[in-house]
Design an enzyme around this catalytic site. Sequence first.
Site, PDB file in Angstrom:
ATOM      1  N   PHE A 157       0.730  -1.098  -0.004  1.00  0.00           N
ATOM      2  CA  PHE A 157       0.162   0.119   0.065  1.00  0.00           C
ATOM      3  C   PHE A 157       0.969   1.069  -0.163  1.00  0.00           C
ATOM      4  O   PHE A 157       0.534   2.312   0.548  1.00  0.00           O
ATOM      5  CB  PHE A 157      -0.915  -0.048   1.202  1.00  0.00           C
ATOM      6  CG  PHE A 157      -2.074  -1.055   1.281  1.00  0.00           C
ATOM      7  CD1 PHE A 157      -2.412  -1.750   0.280  1.00  0.00           C
ATOM      8  CD2 PHE A 157      -2.173  -1.587   2.876  1.00  0.00           C
ATOM      9  CE1 PHE A 157      -3.409  -2.986   0.528  1.00  0.00           C
ATOM     10  CE2 PHE A 157      -3.018  -2.720   2.907  1.00  0.00           C
ATOM     11  CZ  PHE A 157      -3.397  -3.368   1.842  1.00  0.00           C
ATOM     12  N   ALA A 179       9.162  -2.081  20.159  1.00  0.00           N
ATOM     13  CA  ALA A 179       9.172  -1.036  19.730  1.00  0.00           C
ATOM     14  C   ALA A 179      10.687  -0.215  19.681  1.00  0.00           C
ATOM     15  O   ALA A 179      10.982   0.660  19.120  1.00  0.00           O
ATOM     16  CB  ALA A 179       8.363   0.058  20.432  1.00  0.00           C
ATOM     17  N   GLU A 243       1.425  14.304   9.912  1.00  0.00           N
ATOM     18  CA  GLU A 243       0.634  13.344   8.703  1.00  0.00           C
ATOM     19  C   GLU A 243      -0.756  13.457   9.033  1.00  0.00           C
ATOM     20  O   GLU A 243      -1.474  13.595   8.177  1.00  0.00           O
ATOM     21  CB  GLU A 243       1.300  11.953   8.575  1.00  0.00           C
ATOM     22  CG  GLU A 243       0.706  11.204   7.628  1.00  0.00           C
ATOM     23  CD  GLU A 243       1.240   9.867   7.310  1.00  0.00           C
ATOM     24  OE1 GLU A 243       2.248   9.735   7.802  1.00  0.00           O
ATOM     25  OE2 GLU A 243       0.569   8.884   6.792  1.00  0.00           O
ATOM     26  N   ARG A 244      -1.008  13.168  10.202  1.00  0.00           N
ATOM     27  CA  ARG A 244      -2.490  12.788  10.480  1.00  0.00           C
ATOM     28  C   ARG A 244      -3.159  14.353  10.536  1.00  0.00           C
ATOM     29  O   ARG A 244      -4.412  14.596  10.003  1.00  0.00           O
ATOM     30  CB  ARG A 244      -2.663  12.597  11.975  1.00  0.00           C
ATOM     31  CG  ARG A 244      -2.416  10.957  11.760  1.00  0.00           C
ATOM     32  CD  ARG A 244      -1.899  10.520  13.082  1.00  0.00           C
ATOM     33  NE  ARG A 244      -1.666   8.788  12.983  1.00  0.00           N
ATOM     34  CZ  ARG A 244      -0.914   7.994  13.801  1.00  0.00           C
ATOM     35  NH1 ARG A 244      -0.764   8.623  15.097  1.00  0.00           N
ATOM     36  NH2 ARG A 244      -0.529   6.863  13.514  1.00  0.00           N
TER      37      ARG A 244
HETATM   38  C1  LIG Z   1      -4.692   4.289  -0.752  1.00  0.00           C
HETATM   39  C2  LIG Z   1      -3.673   4.007   0.423  1.00  0.00           C
HETATM   40  C3  LIG Z   1      -2.241   4.484   0.555  1.00  0.00           C
HETATM   41  C4  LIG Z   1      -1.502   4.201   1.656  1.00  0.00           C
HETATM   42  N1  LIG Z   1      -0.260   4.704   1.866  1.00  0.00           N
HETATM   43  C5  LIG Z   1       0.617   4.306   2.602  1.00  0.00           C
HETATM   44  C6  LIG Z   1       1.969   4.558   2.419  1.00  0.00           C
HETATM   45  O1  LIG Z   1       2.424   5.593   1.684  1.00  0.00           O
HETATM   46  N2  LIG Z   1       3.068   4.151   3.519  1.00  0.00           N
HETATM   47  C7  LIG Z   1       2.423   3.331   4.202  1.00  0.00           C
HETATM   48  O2  LIG Z   1       3.225   2.810   5.017  1.00  0.00           O
HETATM   49  N3  LIG Z   1       1.275   2.847   4.114  1.00  0.00           N
HETATM   50  C8  LIG Z   1       0.165   3.049   3.532  1.00  0.00           C
HETATM   51  N4  LIG Z   1      -1.123   2.807   3.541  1.00  0.00           N
HETATM   52  C9  LIG Z   1      -1.452   1.951   4.529  1.00  0.00           C
HETATM   53  C10 LIG Z   1      -2.129   2.343   5.886  1.00  0.00           C
HETATM   54  O3  LIG Z   1      -1.696   3.279   6.464  1.00  0.00           O
HETATM   55  C11 LIG Z   1      -2.762   1.105   6.399  1.00  0.00           C
HETATM   56  O4  LIG Z   1      -3.658   0.518   5.592  1.00  0.00           O
HETATM   57  C12 LIG Z   1      -3.497   1.469   7.879  1.00  0.00           C
HETATM   58  O5  LIG Z   1      -2.461   1.657   8.570  1.00  0.00           O
HETATM   59  C13 LIG Z   1      -4.042   0.199   8.351  1.00  0.00           C
HETATM   60  O6  LIG Z   1      -3.104  -0.969   8.469  1.00  0.00           O
HETATM   61  P1  LIG Z   1      -3.801  -2.363   7.784  1.00  0.00           P
HETATM   62  O7  LIG Z   1      -4.310  -2.207   6.320  1.00  0.00           O
HETATM   63  O8  LIG Z   1      -2.761  -3.404   7.609  1.00  0.00           O
HETATM   64  O9  LIG Z   1      -4.921  -2.899   8.528  1.00  0.00           O
HETATM   65  P2  LIG Z   1      -4.908  -3.709  10.046  1.00  0.00           P
HETATM   66  O10 LIG Z   1      -3.900  -3.213  10.764  1.00  0.00           O
HETATM   67  O11 LIG Z   1      -4.882  -4.987   9.605  1.00  0.00           O
HETATM   68  O12 LIG Z   1      -6.261  -3.422  10.724  1.00  0.00           O
HETATM   69  C14 LIG Z   1      -7.605  -3.874  10.280  1.00  0.00           C
HETATM   70  C15 LIG Z   1      -8.479  -3.462  11.003  1.00  0.00           C
HETATM   71  O13 LIG Z   1      -8.448  -3.760  12.440  1.00  0.00           O
HETATM   72  C16 LIG Z   1      -8.499  -2.365  13.260  1.00  0.00           C
HETATM   73  N5  LIG Z   1      -7.393  -2.295  14.074  1.00  0.00           N
HETATM   74  C17 LIG Z   1      -6.087  -2.610  14.112  1.00  0.00           C
HETATM   75  N6  LIG Z   1      -5.689  -2.357  15.254  1.00  0.00           N
HETATM   76  C18 LIG Z   1      -6.700  -2.106  16.141  1.00  0.00           C
HETATM   77  C19 LIG Z   1      -6.626  -1.797  17.550  1.00  0.00           C
HETATM   78  N7  LIG Z   1      -5.467  -1.892  18.467  1.00  0.00           N
HETATM   79  N8  LIG Z   1      -7.796  -1.508  17.990  1.00  0.00           N
HETATM   80  C20 LIG Z   1      -9.155  -1.520  17.320  1.00  0.00           C
HETATM   81  N9  LIG Z   1      -9.107  -1.736  16.136  1.00  0.00           N
HETATM   82  C21 LIG Z   1      -7.851  -2.069  15.417  1.00  0.00           C
HETATM   83  C22 LIG Z   1      -8.082  -1.098  12.108  1.00  0.00           C
HETATM   84  O14 LIG Z   1      -8.540   0.022  12.599  1.00  0.00           O
HETATM   85  C23 LIG Z   1      -8.764  -1.914  10.957  1.00  0.00           C
HETATM   86  O15 LIG Z   1      -9.992  -1.688  10.974  1.00  0.00           O
HETATM   87  C24 LIG Z   1      -1.833   3.125   2.681  1.00  0.00           C
HETATM   88  C25 LIG Z   1      -3.173   2.723   2.439  1.00  0.00           C
HETATM   89  C26 LIG Z   1      -4.136   2.826   1.298  1.00  0.00           C
HETATM   90  C27 LIG Z   1      -5.274   2.278   1.226  1.00  0.00           C
END
Ligand SMILES: Cc1cc2nc3c(=O)[nH]c(=O)nc-3n(C[C@H](O)[C@H](O)[C@H](O)COP(=O)(O)OP(=O)(O)OC[C@H]3O[C@@H](n4cnc5c(N)ncnc54)[C@H](O)[C@@H]3O)c2cc1C
Length: 378
Positions: A157, A179, A243-244
């Site tokens: 991603f 960490a 970023e956020r």
């Molecule tokens: C278009 C796009 C651009 C992006 N660009 C970048 C980029 O440039 N660089 C980069 O590094 N990443 C990038 N990302 C990745 C993005 O930051 C991640 O998709 C996001 O951080 C979530 O991680 P994950 O997809 O692995 O979901 P997961 O971590 O698998 O999470 C799945 C679900 O579980 C929930 N969840 C996870 N942990 C918890 C918790 N502790 N408590 C409650 N709920 C939880 C999440 O909220 C989510 O709903 C991008 C993603 C997209 C789709």
Amino acid sequence: MEVVRNVYREDHEQFRTTVRRFLERECLPRQETWLADGIVDRETWQKAGREGLLGTSLPEEYGGGGGDFGHAAIIAEEMAHVGVSVSFGLHSDIVAPYIARLGTEEQKQRWLPGVCAGETILAVAITEPGGGSDVKACRTTAVRDGDEWVINGSKTFISNGFISDMVMVVCKTDPAAGAKGVSLIMVETNREGFRRGRKLHKVGMHSQDTAELFFDNVRVPASNLLGEVNKGFGYLMHDLAQERFIIAVGAASKLERLLAQTVEYVKDRKAFGGTIWDFQNTRFKLADIKANAVALRTMVDYYLAEHMRRGLSGEEAAIAKLYSTEVLWKCIDDMVQLHGGYGYMLEYPIARAFVDMRIARVYGGSNEVMRELITRKM
Ligand SMILES: Cc1cc2nc3c(=O)[nH]c(=O)nc-3n(C[C@H](O)[C@H](O)[C@H](O)COP(=O)(O)OP(=O)(O)OC[C@H]3O[C@@H](n4cnc5c(N)ncnc54)[C@H](O)[C@@H]3O)c2cc1C
């Protein structure tokens, strides 16, 4: 009544004019091509560099604009207003600040002039196929071998994944230390063993290239490490706040623009002998959206002033990101409804926003992670 904005200075507003002209002249006409190609052309990046749209808040001695976060915010606002999506912000205000803050003098001189010129396009690689939210659990490793780091693993991603010349890779340098074993290493994409996977087919944000990246014994000089070894997690927690917050800045402007476009649409569209605007339901929905837009604008401008003054805390940035993206998404859904079937046609800005903005509740740290951060201080 509109919210009076007093967060910007005169030089910011002059810069806004430059940015809007650039986006309208250089980006809007190319947008359809970018959407079809799934990538923005390199020439546009270089033009943006020449016009001073990249590295606006980086020091002038490295080719930057010598401005502040207000200039970065204006670019995010104008992208939302004009309706184009190019990841200048990710490059200039999310990745480059790590180099500016943590880099040695030698690293800054080596990398930042190319960044500001649009010759060296940046990406940040945190997320992995096995998980994105739990950053400290990342599995990409960097092992020291003499004067080099040897990197193995994969990321997914990654925005700018295809076009990038240099990626800030989040690596494990002490896998047993959680960490405390995370480091940030800059990887040039012409290094042997670096490979880009397929261009990912996304629901929206079609002009942005999002890719998988693979690292197979990629060797980079030891001097590509940013900051100190094993301190990467702390660096990320600090810089992810900006970023956020940038996501929140864009969301506030997007909501205002979409509201104006929707009002125009419903006043024009005819039904039952009048217009869609004539229905009380329409006006009540729009009143609610306006109230949300004003509340969001007030919050974002307050935080914007605070960010320029002292830098936002992780908690404040999480509040801004959570609130802005949830409100925006709810309002977009209501505005799609007011557009009827045309709200589902991609030539309408509301439909484009519908497919582009859903991800804002997930990327930059998901909103569930934002809620975790916020409750930590309660
Ligand atoms: C278009 C796009 C651009 C992006 N660009 C970048 C980029 O440039 N660089 C980069 O590094 N990443 C990038 N990302 C990745 C993005 O930051 C991640 O998709 C996001 O951080 C979530 O991680 P994950 O997809 O692995 O979901 P997961 O971590 O698998 O999470 C799945 C679900 O579980 C929930 N969840 C996870 N942990 C918890 C918790 N502790 N408590 C409650 N709920 C939880 C999440 O909220 C989510 O709903 C991008 C993603 C997209 C789709």
